[in-house]
Motif scaffolding. Structure first.
Motif, PDB file in Angstrom:
ATOM      1  N   PHE B 271       0.805  -1.186  -0.101  1.00  0.00           N
ATOM      2  CA  PHE B 271      -0.052   0.170   0.064  1.00  0.00           C
ATOM      3  C   PHE B 271       0.975   1.090  -0.134  1.00  0.00           C
ATOM      4  O   PHE B 271       1.762   1.197   0.792  1.00  0.00           O
ATOM      5  CB  PHE B 271      -0.864   0.069   1.378  1.00  0.00           C
ATOM      6  N   ARG B 272       0.533   1.961  -1.011  1.00  0.00           N
ATOM      7  CA  ARG B 272       1.397   3.297  -0.717  1.00  0.00           C
ATOM      8  C   ARG B 272       0.629   4.734  -0.353  1.00  0.00           C
ATOM      9  O   ARG B 272      -0.342   4.988  -0.833  1.00  0.00           O
ATOM     10  CB  ARG B 272       1.917   3.854  -2.302  1.00  0.00           C
ATOM     11  N   CYS B 273       1.297   5.183   0.880  1.00  0.00           N
ATOM     12  CA  CYS B 273       0.341   6.082   1.468  1.00  0.00           C
ATOM     13  C   CYS B 273       1.027   7.428   1.191  1.00  0.00           C
ATOM     14  O   CYS B 273       2.195   7.331   1.904  1.00  0.00           O
ATOM     15  CB  CYS B 273       0.198   5.727   2.850  1.00  0.00           C
ATOM     16  N   HIS B 274       0.424   8.236   0.558  1.00  0.00           N
ATOM     17  CA  HIS B 274       0.828   9.455   0.219  1.00  0.00           C
ATOM     18  C   HIS B 274       1.152  10.455   1.450  1.00  0.00           C
ATOM     19  O   HIS B 274       1.963  11.483   1.446  1.00  0.00           O
ATOM     20  CB  HIS B 274       0.396  10.325  -0.763  1.00  0.00           C
ATOM     21  N   ASN B 275       0.137  10.325   2.421  1.00  0.00           N
ATOM     22  CA  ASN B 275       0.236  11.573   3.513  1.00  0.00           C
ATOM     23  C   ASN B 275      -0.258  10.756   4.776  1.00  0.00           C
ATOM     24  O   ASN B 275      -0.874   9.567   4.746  1.00  0.00           O
ATOM     25  CB  ASN B 275      -0.605  12.679   3.328  1.00  0.00           C
ATOM     26  N   TYR B 276      -0.491  11.545   5.901  1.00  0.00           N
ATOM     27  CA  TYR B 276      -0.804  10.833   7.132  1.00  0.00           C
ATOM     28  C   TYR B 276      -2.236  10.334   7.097  1.00  0.00           C
ATOM     29  O   TYR B 276      -2.462   9.595   7.764  1.00  0.00           O
ATOM     30  CB  TYR B 276      -0.383  11.622   8.247  1.00  0.00           C
ATOM     31  N   THR B 277      -2.997  11.021   6.396  1.00  0.00           N
ATOM     32  CA  THR B 277      -4.450  10.585   6.418  1.00  0.00           C
ATOM     33  C   THR B 277      -4.669   9.267   5.730  1.00  0.00           C
ATOM     34  O   THR B 277      -5.386   8.619   5.996  1.00  0.00           O
ATOM     35  CB  THR B 277      -5.521  11.624   5.519  1.00  0.00           C
ATOM     36  N   GLU B 278      -3.791   9.140   4.474  1.00  0.00           N
ATOM     37  CA  GLU B 278      -3.963   7.732   4.088  1.00  0.00           C
ATOM     38  C   GLU B 278      -3.512   6.680   4.987  1.00  0.00           C
ATOM     39  O   GLU B 278      -3.961   5.682   4.979  1.00  0.00           O
ATOM     40  CB  GLU B 278      -3.500   7.683   2.527  1.00  0.00           C
TER      41      GLU B 278
END
Lengths: 350, 458
Positions: B271-278
C-alpha cells in the motif's frame, strides 16, 4: 485522497451539514478526531461512529497491489522505468539508470559537474526511446542561473553526432526543455505546486531542480532560533510534493544539492554523522578535524531515495559515488568532463 | 402485584410501603439494579444492554427475565444447608439481595467464612440466566494471566528469522511475533532493505524454520523497489534449495514446490500512503483486511515518521494521532498474533553544544510504544574500496551467504552466543577506524574491533 470532501463519499446531507458546522469538511479533518469527539459532533453512538469511520477510511485509503503485480507492470514497460545515463558502469550498478518514481539527488562541491550532469540528462530525456531516451519534455527549474543553452547544444552535438546532424533536430530538442528561473523558496514551492498541468500537457518525463540547497541556505539561517524547524518543514513539504509528482506521473526527478563542512573537534563525534557514505573526507585521504557532508541536514537525507556524490580527485579526474540507493551497492566511478558532458573512465589496475 | 412480597431491603429500610403502579415499580427496581448506569451520560460508551433497546428503557423481555431471576427464592439454589439457614436468619430471601453485596460484606453480616460467601455468590451467579456484570460484587473478568502462562506463551511464540544467525541469536530467535519492533537509523543505512528482507523471510516454509506467512507493506516514502525484492526473493529460493539438497527428507522438497519467486511476490501486499491521512485510513481498515487474509504474519510500516514531520503545527494533535496509530498496531499485533515493524528516522538533537542523533518523533514514541528498538547511528562501513573490482569481489562473497544488507550487517555478531530476551536496545556505535562499541540493555557495553576477525576488547 486526503482532501476529499465528505459530501462526495456518500454520507447523508444533514450529517455533512452538521459536520461542517464543526469545521469538519474533508476526510483529513474527520480522521484527526478521536472517537469521543466524533460521537459528540455527529450525535451518534459508538457503533454508528465506527461505521462512519469505516466509510471514510474506505474513501481515502490507498489501493492494494501485490508485489507481483508491480513487477509485471514494470516488466511490461521496461524502457520507461529508468533513464540510462549512458555512463555504462553507473547504469549497470543502478540496475538501469536513474529510476523514475523516486527522487535522485546529485551533490558535490562547486565546480564538480552537477549542472553538466543535469544538462546531459535533459538531452538524454528528449531522445527517442530507440536510443535510450524517454522522448519527452523536460522541466528545468534553475535557481542559480547556471543553465547555459549553448553548452546544452554542444553536449548534444558531441555526444550524439550522428543523431543531431541537422540544425532543426537541435532546435526541436531545445524547444522541449522548459526552463524556469525561481529565486526564492516560496517561488520554488509555488512552481512545483503548479506543475501538474504542464506535466500533462507537455508530456514531461524529467524534472530537474538545480539547486535545492542554494535557495534554502540563502533564506534559512540555522543559527537563528526556530529556523531549523521551519527549514525542515519546508524541505519535507517540498519532498512530499516532488514524490507525489514523481509517482503519480511516473517521471524522473533529479535534484541538486551542495555540500557543507561539519566541524568537529573530537574524533569520536564523527560517529554522529548523518550517513556513512556522506563523509567525503574519507575518500579524500585526509581525515582532519573537519569533515564535509551533503548540505540540508538529516531530514533531507531521509527524503531522497538515491544520492550520487560528485567529488574532485585531482585537477582533471573526478569521482562519482553512489552513496545511497535502494538498488545499488556503494560504488565509486571515475569520470572527466569533456565536450560531450561526463565521460566515465575505466578503473585503473584491478 | 402486592407489595408485601418485597422484602424491606428494596425500599432501603424503614420506608413505608405504599401501593405503586407496576411500571413505576419496575423502573424503581431497574434503577436500583442499574445503579444509574442506564442514564445517558455523553462520556460513557454504552455496552451490552444496548442490544435490543435504548439504554434508558431496556427491552421488555430482558426486564422479565431479570425480574424472574431476581425474585427466585434462595431455597431453590443448591446451597449448603448450614449456609442457607444463616442467610435466612439474616433476612435474605431472594437472589437479588445477595448479589448487591461483596463477599467480605456478606461474610461479616451473615457470619460465614469468606470462602463460603464467595462460593455462595458464585453459585447464585452461575444459575442466573442474564448478564450480571452490573453488580458490584460480581467481578468483571478481564484478560489476566499468570506469569507462568505468559512464559509458556513466550516460549512457543514464533519468530521471523532474518537468516543472519548472529542477529537472530541476539534477538532471541528473530523478529518476535505479537510484538512491535522499531528500526531507527541514519539515512542510507539499510532500514528499507531490512524490511524488504523480512517481507521475504516471513514466507519461508515451516520446515526450514520460518513461519510461512504473508506480509503487508505500508510505504510512505516510496523507497520500495520491486526489482530489489525480486533479487532478494531469488536469492532466498536458491539458498533454501541448497539447504533442501543437503537434507534427505521429502518434506523439504515438497515445501519448496510452492515457494517460487512468483508466489513470494504475490504474497506481499503493498500500500502506498502519500500522507498521514491515507496512513491512518489504511490502518483503520487493516483489521478487516486481516480477516480476509488470515495468513498475514507481518505488517511493515516503512517510514512512520515521514508523513508526520511536516505540515503539523499542532504538535499535540500529532502526538495524539501517533499514539493512536501505535496503539492500533499493538492491538493488531496482539490479537492476530503477528509481528509489526516500523522504521523511524533519526533527527539531530542539539544539546549543550553537542549534537546527537536521536530517533525522530520524540522519546515517548519509541520508548513506550514498542518492545524492541534497533538503532544504528554512525558509520557502518569504513574502508572505501579503492577500485570497483575489489568491491565486486566482496559482493560475490556476500552473495554466497545469501543476503546482502548493503553495508548493514557487515560485521557479524557471532561473538554473542548467549541468548538475550526481553526488551532491549542494541546500539552500535563506531568510534575509531576499526573500533566499534556495542551497547546492550543500558548496562552491558562491549568494545569490539573488526579487522580481519573480530576481537573483543575489554
Amino acid at each position: 485522497m486526503a482532501t476529499k470532501k465528505l459530501t462526495r463519499i456518500g454520507l447523508s446531507q444533514d450529517l455533512c451539514d452538521r459536520l461542517s458546522r464543526h469545521q469538519v469538511v474533508t476526510c483529513q479533518d474527520f480522521l484527526c478526531l478521536s472517537p469521543l469527539e466524533l460521537m459528540k459532533v455527529t450525535g451518534q453512538s459508538y457503533q454508528g461512529v465506527s461505521e462512519l469511520l469505516y466509510v471514510v477510511s474506505r474513501a481515502c485509503a490507498p489501493q492494494m497491489q501485490t508485489a507481483y503485480e508491480m513487477k509485471l507492470e514494470k516488466s511490461g514497460g521496461p524502457s520507461s522505468a529508468f533513464l540510462a545515463t549512458t555512463l555504462i558502469s553507473l547504469d549497470e550498478a543502478l540496475h538501469g539508470g536513474v529510476a523514475c518514481g523516486s527522487l535522485t539527488e546529485i551533490t558535490g562541491p562547486s565546480g564538480c559537474g552537477k549542472t553538466q550532469f543535469c544538462m546531459m540528462m535533459s538531452v538524454l530525456a528528449t531522445l527517442p526511446t530507440g536510443m535510450g531516451g524517454l522522448e519527452g519534455a523536460v522541466i528545468y527549474i534553475d535557481t542559480e542561473s547556471a543553465f547555459s543553452a549553448e553548452r546544452l547544444i554542444r553536449i548534444a552535438e558531441f555526444r550524439f553526432p550522428s543523431f543531431f546532424n541537422t540544425e532543426e533536430k537541435l532546435l526541436s530538442m531545445s524547444s522541449k526543455i522548459h526552463l524556469y528561473k525561481e529565486l526564492t523558496c516560496n517561488e520554488v514551492l509555488k512552481r512545483i505546486e503548479s506543475l501538474e498541468e504542464e506535466i500533462i500537457s507537455n508530456r514531461v518525463k524529467l524534472l530537474i531542480i538545480d539547486s535545492v540547497a542554494s535557495v534554502v541556505r540563502k533564506e534559512f539561517d540555522t543559527q537563528l532560533q526556530g529556523n531549523m524547524r521551519e527549514r525542515s518543514n519546508f524541505l519535507a513539504r517540498e519532498a512530499s510534493l516532488l514524490k507525489y509528482l514523481a509517482e503519480e506521473f511516473s517521471i524522473i526527478v533529479i535534484l541538486t544539492n551542495q555540500i557543507t563542512t561539519h566541524l568537529s573537534r573530537d574524533l569520536t563525534t564523527q560517529a554522529d554523522l548523518v550517513s556513512p557514505a556522506d563523509d567525503l573526507s574519507l575518500w579524500g585521504g585526509t581525515s582532519g578535524s573537519s569533515c564535509v557532508t551533503a548540505a540540508l541536514g538529516n531530514t533531507w537525507s531521509h527524503c531522497v531515495n538515491t544520492r550520487l556524490i560528485l567529488q574532485n580527485l585531482e585537477s582533471k579526474r573526478r569521482q562519482i559515488v553512489i552513496a545511497k540507493s535502494p538498488l545499488a551497492p556503494f560504488s565509486i566511478f571515475n569520470y572527466t568532463i569533456e565536450e560531450a558532458g561526463l565521460v566515465l573512465q575505466d578503473a585503473e589496475g584491478d | 402485584m402486592g407489595t408485601s412480597r418485597f422484602p424491606p431491603s428494596i425500599w432501603g429500610g424503614d420506608r413505608k410501603r405504599s401501593a405503586e403502579p407496576l411500571s413505576q415499580l419496575l423502573l424503581r427496581l431497574m434503577s436500583l439494579r442499574g445503579r444509574g448506569l442506564w442514564f445517558r451520560r455523553p462520556e460513557r460508551i454504552p455496552d451490552a444492554w444496548a442490544g435490543s433497546g435504548s439504554p434508558t428503557s431496556p427491552s421488555p423481555r430482558a426486564v422479565e427475565l431479570l425480574f424472574a431471576a431476581m425474585q427466585r427464592h434462595l431455597g431453590s439454589y443448591p446451597l449448603s444447608p448450614g449456609v442457607r439457614v444463616k442467610l435466612v436468619s439474616a433476612g435474605f430471601q431472594t437472589a437479588e439481595e445477595l448479589l448487591e453485596l461483596k463477599p467480605s460484606e456478606l461474610s461479616r453480616e451473615v457470619g460465614i467464612s469468606k470462602e463460603e460467601a464467595l462460593e455462595t455468590l458464585q453459585i447464585i451467579k452461575r444459575e442466573c440466566p442474564v448478564d450480571l456484570s452490573r453488580f458490584a460484587s460480581v467481578s468483571i473478568s478481564g484478560k489476566k494471566y499468570t506469569a507462568l502462562e505468559l512464559l509458556e506463551q513466550e516460549h512457543t511464540q514464533g519468530f521471523i528469522i532474518t537468516f543472519c544467525s548472529a542477529l537472530d541469536n541476539i534477538m532471541g530467535g528473530g523478529i518476535p511475533l505479537t510484538k512491535t519492533t522499531e528500526i531507527c537509523g541514519a539515512p542510507g543505512v539499510g532500514k528499507t532493505q531490512l524490511c524488504m528482507q523480512l517481507a521475504v523471510d516471513v514466507q519461508i516454509p515451516e520446515c526450514f524454520g520460518g513461519v510461512a506467512g504473508e506480509a503487508i507493506f505500508l510505504d510512505t516514502e516510496g523507497s520500495f523497489m520491486v526489482d530489489r525484492v525480486a533479487d532478494l526473493a531469488t536469492a532466498c529460493v536458491q539458498h533454501l534449495h541448497l539447504i533442501a539438497g543437503s537434507h534427505l527428507e521429502e518434506e523439504h522438497q515438497k515445501a519448496l514446490e510452492n515457494f517460487s519467486l512468483e508466489s513470494i511476490l504475490s504474497h506481499i501486499y503493498y500500500f502506498r500512503c502519500h500522507n498521514y491521512t491515507e496512513l491512518l485510513a489504511q490502518v483503520h481498515l487493516l483489521p478487516d483486511f486481516l480477516l480476509e487474509h488470515s495468513k498475514v504474519q507481518l505488517i511493515i510500516v516503512d517510514g512512520i515518521a515521514f508523513p508526520f514531520r511536516h505540515d503539523f503545527d499542532d504538535l499535540s494533535l500529532r502526538t495524539r494521532l501517533l499514539n493512536g496509530l501505535a496503539q492500533q498496531l499493538i492491538s493488531m499485533a496482539n490479537n492476530h498474533k503477528l509481528a509489526v515493524i516500523w522504521t523511524n528516522q533519526m533527527t539531530t538533537k542539539i544539546d549543550k553544544n553537542q549534537s546527537m542523533l536521536v530517533p525522530a518523533l520524540g522519546p515517548g514514541f519509541s520508548g513506550c510504544s514498542c518492545s524492541l528498538s534497533i538503532i544504528t547511528p554512525g558509520r557502518t562501513f569504513r574502508e572505501p574500496p579503492k577500485t570497483i573490482t575489489r568491491w565486486k569481489r566482496r559482493r560475490i562473497i556476500f552473495k554466497d551467504f545469501a543476503f546482502v544488507y548493503m553495508c548493514w550487517v557487515r560485521f557479524t555478531l557471532e561473538i554473542f552466543s548467549s541468548v538475550i530476551k526481553g526488551n532491549h536496545q542494541v546500539i552500535i556505535n563506531h568510534l575509531l577506524k576499526h573500533l566499534y562499541r556495542i551497547y546492550l540493555s543500558k548496562n552491558m557495553v562491549v568494545n569490539i574491533k573488526i579487522h580481519k576477525y573480530i576481537y573483543i576488547i575489554h
